[in-house]
Design a protein around this motif. Structure first.
Motif, PDB file in Angstrom:
ATOM      1  N   TRP A  69      -7.951   6.464   3.230  1.00 34.36           N
ATOM      2  CA  TRP A  69      -7.564   5.529   4.599  1.00 34.36           C
ATOM      3  C   TRP A  69      -6.822   6.273   5.424  1.00 34.36           C
ATOM      4  O   TRP A  69      -7.131   6.077   6.649  1.00 34.36           O
ATOM      5  N   GLU A  73      -5.436   6.501  -0.754  1.00 35.25           N
ATOM      6  CA  GLU A  73      -4.708   6.675   0.378  1.00 35.25           C
ATOM      7  C   GLU A  73      -5.391   8.031   1.365  1.00 35.25           C
ATOM      8  O   GLU A  73      -5.027   7.888   2.415  1.00 35.25           O
ATOM      9  N   ALA A 126       1.151   4.028  -3.122  1.00 38.28           N
ATOM     10  CA  ALA A 126       0.965   5.633  -2.685  1.00 38.28           C
ATOM     11  C   ALA A 126       2.218   6.308  -3.357  1.00 38.28           C
ATOM     12  O   ALA A 126       1.916   7.415  -3.963  1.00 38.28           O
ATOM     13  N   TYR A 138       0.989  -1.015   0.141  1.00 45.28           N
ATOM     14  CA  TYR A 138       0.051  -0.166  -0.052  1.00 45.28           C
ATOM     15  C   TYR A 138       0.924   1.254   0.072  1.00 45.28           C
ATOM     16  O   TYR A 138       0.810   1.996  -0.797  1.00 45.28           O
TER      17      TYR A 138
END
Length: 173
Positions: A132, A129, A79, A75
């Motif tokens: 999140w 992102e 990003a 992840y």
């Protein structure tokens, strides 16, 4: 009724062993038999409550992320790659220099995405992102607020109430 072991001082229920002391039933696992009375161990209650809050924060996170080996690093790499691709002006001719964006674009659009599709893939990664991070911040705020409330609790009932409130707030996210 329960008993205090004459060997190690532990509490148990069931059949009395020779030499053990009969005592009233313990109110909770956070109580210790001291000088003929059950005394609540607030420090122990706080530790248990704080751990329960951390566990719930983890469960809440798992509603939104995949928790397998290496996934968090993936992840972060996606990003970073997407931001670098955007910062460079979305250079689709150099997409091989942005392997995570390239992989995302191909996963969504097939083997040969267009420049606009690679841009959409990068922008999608960046948007995910951002979402999140907002959610992670809300989870962390509730986790920390709960643990601070537990640490400030003066009684077992206050510890339990703070723990329950934190777990409810985390569960609601």
């Amino acid at each position: 009724m329960g008993y205090i072991s004459h060997i190690d001082g532990s509490y148990y229920e069931g059949d009395k062993q020779y030499g053990d002391q009969e005592v009233p039933q313990r109110s909770s696992a956070n109580h210790q038999w001291i000088n003929g009375a059950w005394v609540e161990d607030i420090a122990k209650a706080r530790l248990i409550a704080a751990a329960a809050i951390d566990v719930q924060a983890g469960k809440t996170r798992l509603k939104y992320i995949t928790d397998v080996a290496g996934q968090s690093e993936t992840y972060l790499s996606k990003a970073s790659d997407a931001v670098a691709y955007k910062t460079a002006g979305y250079p689709s001719a150099s997409i091989a220099n942005y392997p995570m964006v390239q992989a995302e674009g191909r996963a969504i659009y097939g083997v040969a995405p267009s420049a606009a599709q690679y841009q959409a893939a990068a922008d999608g990664i960046i948007a995910t992102e951002a979402q999140w991070l907002q959610l992670a911040a809300m989870i962390e705020q509730q986790r920390r607020a709960g643990k601070i409330a537990v640490a400030g609790a003066a009684t077992g009932a206050e510890v339990a109430a703070a723990q329950q409130a934190a777990i409810a707030a985390l569960s609601a996210l």
